[in-house]
Write a protein that holds these residues in place. Sequence first.
Motif, PDB file in Angstrom:
ATOM      1  N   SER A 200       7.174  -4.998  -1.548  1.00  0.00           N
ATOM      2  CA  SER A 200       6.510  -5.138  -2.846  1.00  0.00           C
ATOM      3  C   SER A 200       5.155  -4.437  -2.787  1.00  0.00           C
ATOM      4  O   SER A 200       4.737  -3.771  -3.738  1.00  0.00           O
ATOM      5  CB  SER A 200       6.351  -6.615  -3.220  1.00  0.00           C
ATOM      6  OG  SER A 200       7.634  -7.195  -3.400  1.00  0.00           O
ATOM      7  N   LEU A 201       4.485  -4.546  -1.633  1.00  0.00           N
ATOM      8  CA  LEU A 201       3.205  -3.853  -1.448  1.00  0.00           C
ATOM      9  C   LEU A 201       3.429  -2.344  -1.290  1.00  0.00           C
ATOM     10  O   LEU A 201       2.697  -1.532  -1.865  1.00  0.00           O
ATOM     11  CB  LEU A 201       2.473  -4.420  -0.227  1.00  0.00           C
ATOM     12  CG  LEU A 201       1.115  -3.801   0.135  1.00  0.00           C
ATOM     13  CD1 LEU A 201       0.177  -3.750  -1.072  1.00  0.00           C
ATOM     14  CD2 LEU A 201       0.457  -4.585   1.272  1.00  0.00           C
ATOM     15  N   VAL A 202       4.459  -1.956  -0.549  1.00  0.00           N
ATOM     16  CA  VAL A 202       4.785  -0.534  -0.379  1.00  0.00           C
ATOM     17  C   VAL A 202       5.046   0.118  -1.742  1.00  0.00           C
ATOM     18  O   VAL A 202       4.517   1.195  -2.050  1.00  0.00           O
ATOM     19  CB  VAL A 202       6.026  -0.343   0.533  1.00  0.00           C
ATOM     20  CG1 VAL A 202       6.518   1.106   0.493  1.00  0.00           C
ATOM     21  CG2 VAL A 202       5.699  -0.740   1.971  1.00  0.00           C
ATOM     22  N   ARG A 203       5.847  -0.543  -2.588  1.00  0.00           N
ATOM     23  CA  ARG A 203       6.174   0.015  -3.898  1.00  0.00           C
ATOM     24  C   ARG A 203       4.955   0.080  -4.806  1.00  0.00           C
ATOM     25  O   ARG A 203       4.799   1.023  -5.578  1.00  0.00           O
ATOM     26  CB  ARG A 203       7.303  -0.792  -4.560  1.00  0.00           C
ATOM     27  CG  ARG A 203       8.649  -0.606  -3.868  1.00  0.00           C
ATOM     28  CD  ARG A 203       9.779  -1.333  -4.576  1.00  0.00           C
ATOM     29  NE  ARG A 203       9.975  -0.811  -5.925  1.00  0.00           N
ATOM     30  CZ  ARG A 203       9.783  -1.509  -7.037  1.00  0.00           C
ATOM     31  NH1 ARG A 203       9.361  -2.758  -6.979  1.00  0.00           N
ATOM     32  NH2 ARG A 203      10.000  -0.962  -8.202  1.00  0.00           N
ATOM     33  N   ARG A 204       4.077  -0.932  -4.711  1.00  0.00           N
ATOM     34  CA  ARG A 204       2.839  -0.910  -5.493  1.00  0.00           C
ATOM     35  C   ARG A 204       1.962   0.285  -5.084  1.00  0.00           C
ATOM     36  O   ARG A 204       1.423   1.001  -5.923  1.00  0.00           O
ATOM     37  CB  ARG A 204       2.085  -2.234  -5.308  1.00  0.00           C
ATOM     38  CG  ARG A 204       0.673  -2.265  -5.904  1.00  0.00           C
ATOM     39  CD  ARG A 204       0.662  -2.088  -7.409  1.00  0.00           C
ATOM     40  NE  ARG A 204       1.376  -3.132  -8.104  1.00  0.00           N
ATOM     41  CZ  ARG A 204       0.813  -4.302  -8.470  1.00  0.00           C
ATOM     42  NH1 ARG A 204      -0.440  -4.566  -8.172  1.00  0.00           N
ATOM     43  NH2 ARG A 204       1.530  -5.188  -9.118  1.00  0.00           N
ATOM     44  N   LEU A 205       1.854   0.509  -3.770  1.00  0.00           N
ATOM     45  CA  LEU A 205       1.072   1.650  -3.276  1.00  0.00           C
ATOM     46  C   LEU A 205       1.698   2.970  -3.732  1.00  0.00           C
ATOM     47  O   LEU A 205       0.981   3.881  -4.165  1.00  0.00           O
ATOM     48  CB  LEU A 205       0.990   1.615  -1.740  1.00  0.00           C
ATOM     49  CG  LEU A 205       0.039   0.592  -1.119  1.00  0.00           C
ATOM     50  CD1 LEU A 205       0.207   0.566   0.394  1.00  0.00           C
ATOM     51  CD2 LEU A 205      -1.411   0.912  -1.486  1.00  0.00           C
ATOM     52  N   ALA A 206       3.033   3.054  -3.629  1.00  0.00           N
ATOM     53  CA  ALA A 206       3.726   4.289  -4.018  1.00  0.00           C
ATOM     54  C   ALA A 206       3.433   4.624  -5.477  1.00  0.00           C
ATOM     55  O   ALA A 206       3.176   5.783  -5.829  1.00  0.00           O
ATOM     56  CB  ALA A 206       5.229   4.150  -3.798  1.00  0.00           C
ATOM     57  N   ALA A 207       3.458   3.590  -6.326  1.00  0.00           N
ATOM     58  CA  ALA A 207       3.209   3.804  -7.760  1.00  0.00           C
ATOM     59  C   ALA A 207       1.743   4.149  -8.018  1.00  0.00           C
ATOM     60  O   ALA A 207       1.432   5.114  -8.727  1.00  0.00           O
ATOM     61  CB  ALA A 207       3.612   2.555  -8.542  1.00  0.00           C
ATOM     62  N   ASP A 208       0.848   3.372  -7.426  1.00  0.00           N
ATOM     63  CA  ASP A 208      -0.588   3.555  -7.696  1.00  0.00           C
ATOM     64  C   ASP A 208      -1.131   4.851  -7.106  1.00  0.00           C
ATOM     65  O   ASP A 208      -2.029   5.467  -7.668  1.00  0.00           O
ATOM     66  CB  ASP A 208      -1.392   2.364  -7.147  1.00  0.00           C
ATOM     67  CG  ASP A 208      -1.150   1.088  -7.949  1.00  0.00           C
ATOM     68  OD1 ASP A 208      -0.418   1.168  -8.959  1.00  0.00           O
ATOM     69  OD2 ASP A 208      -1.678   0.028  -7.567  1.00  0.00           O
ATOM     70  N   LYS A 209      -0.586   5.265  -5.966  1.00  0.00           N
ATOM     71  CA  LYS A 209      -1.110   6.457  -5.276  1.00  0.00           C
ATOM     72  C   LYS A 209      -0.304   7.715  -5.600  1.00  0.00           C
ATOM     73  O   LYS A 209      -0.632   8.802  -5.129  1.00  0.00           O
ATOM     74  CB  LYS A 209      -1.102   6.239  -3.745  1.00  0.00           C
ATOM     75  CG  LYS A 209      -1.868   5.017  -3.281  1.00  0.00           C
ATOM     76  CD  LYS A 209      -3.362   5.183  -3.499  1.00  0.00           C
ATOM     77  CE  LYS A 209      -4.106   3.930  -3.065  1.00  0.00           C
ATOM     78  NZ  LYS A 209      -5.559   4.042  -3.344  1.00  0.00           N
ATOM     79  N   GLY A 210       0.776   7.544  -6.385  1.00  0.00           N
ATOM     80  CA  GLY A 210       1.574   8.710  -6.777  1.00  0.00           C
ATOM     81  C   GLY A 210       2.228   9.422  -5.613  1.00  0.00           C
ATOM     82  O   GLY A 210       2.302  10.652  -5.575  1.00  0.00           O
ATOM     83  N   TRP A 211       2.741   8.667  -4.640  1.00  0.00           N
ATOM     84  CA  TRP A 211       3.376   9.283  -3.472  1.00  0.00           C
ATOM     85  C   TRP A 211       4.547  10.163  -3.890  1.00  0.00           C
ATOM     86  O   TRP A 211       5.336   9.794  -4.759  1.00  0.00           O
ATOM     87  CB  TRP A 211       3.909   8.215  -2.514  1.00  0.00           C
ATOM     88  CG  TRP A 211       2.857   7.410  -1.823  1.00  0.00           C
ATOM     89  CD1 TRP A 211       1.501   7.627  -1.811  1.00  0.00           C
ATOM     90  CD2 TRP A 211       3.078   6.231  -1.037  1.00  0.00           C
ATOM     91  NE1 TRP A 211       0.887   6.665  -1.066  1.00  0.00           N
ATOM     92  CE2 TRP A 211       1.809   5.797  -0.581  1.00  0.00           C
ATOM     93  CE3 TRP A 211       4.219   5.503  -0.680  1.00  0.00           C
ATOM     94  CZ2 TRP A 211       1.658   4.666   0.223  1.00  0.00           C
ATOM     95  CZ3 TRP A 211       4.077   4.381   0.112  1.00  0.00           C
ATOM     96  CH2 TRP A 211       2.801   3.966   0.564  1.00  0.00           C
TER      97      TRP A 211
END
Length: 368
Positions: A200-211
């Motif tokens: 859930s944290l990984v996906r939040r980072l992916a979305a927020d940081k535009g990975w």
Amino acid sequence: MDSKHNQPASYTYAQAGVSIETGNALVRAIAPLARSTRRPGADADLGGFGGFFDLKAAGFDDPLLVAANDGVGTKLKLAIETGKHDGVGIDLVAMCANDLIVQGAEPLFFLDYYATGKLDNAIATEVVASIAEGCKQAGCALIGGETAEMPGMYSDGDYDLAGFCVGAVERDQVLTADKVAAGDVILGLASSGVHSNGFSLVRRLAADKGWKLDRPALFDQTIRLIDALMAPTRIYVKSLLPLVKTGKVHALAHITGGGLLENIPRILPKTLHAYVDADAWEQPRLMAFLQAQGNIEPEEMARTFNCGIGMAVVVAEGDVAEVTAALEAAGETVHRIGHIGEGEKGCTVSGGAATWSAMAAWSATHHG
């Protein structure tokens, strides 16, 4: 007036969104996958309303049964969003099978539950193939499962997975907290990546940081970021089982949600405390990347991610060399990560300045 217009509409299950034929086709497709997981005690013929298992044929004398069930968590959402389904079945089996071996039990058989809004046989077959692969890695038989097509329950393309595994352990080989003693050493077995917790944290980072998930990872140009994140959970059963049977393993902790901090105390008696030294192994580059991207505090890392250690193995000091050699021979990467001491039941993870990007020496404690 034409009489047929007065006939009430004739409803079918297919019109309501459920295809019996698609389901039957899937069963035909996955039968050979299940058969490929056969082992003593199970001959893996799917069909009927349940699966049989013969404990005597599996070689047990006076066994206790142990059961575990789990899912894959929001890692599944990442698989669905990226179309990468070929490892999630291994994750599903791993989360259950690793939870059995920590009690000393050999995983024997597995059942899966696959639920979706509209059955896509290509995806379902790929997922079940990876469940079968996980079962082979864990040495258990896939003896049954359930595929549920439920229109309206899931968004388009979404599916969910649950797994259920039963294992057995001879009565005198059960791993319980009373085997652990002050002075014991904690060995850590390397993880294969994020495993199946913290997504859930990984996906939040992916979305927020535009990975850019399909591009090479910043920390390793030889692998796409999505492949690094989706690496299947390592299954530790085959390397640990022979050692458990020798009695040299005092306790095992599967490092899942809650990290090292919260999982290790689960195997301790009330009077012992686990001390983990984060300086004792190199933080994997994937973990360092996640920490940097989220500016995550060391204590939060210690209770969210496995931080490079997927399984903790507690042994007597005198057995460290032998157990380490046996695990390495079985293909594990082994780190000596801490020790057991007197004190209130719990775990303390500590590191020096610069360890896990800390500005100063740090320590995090969880009382179990």
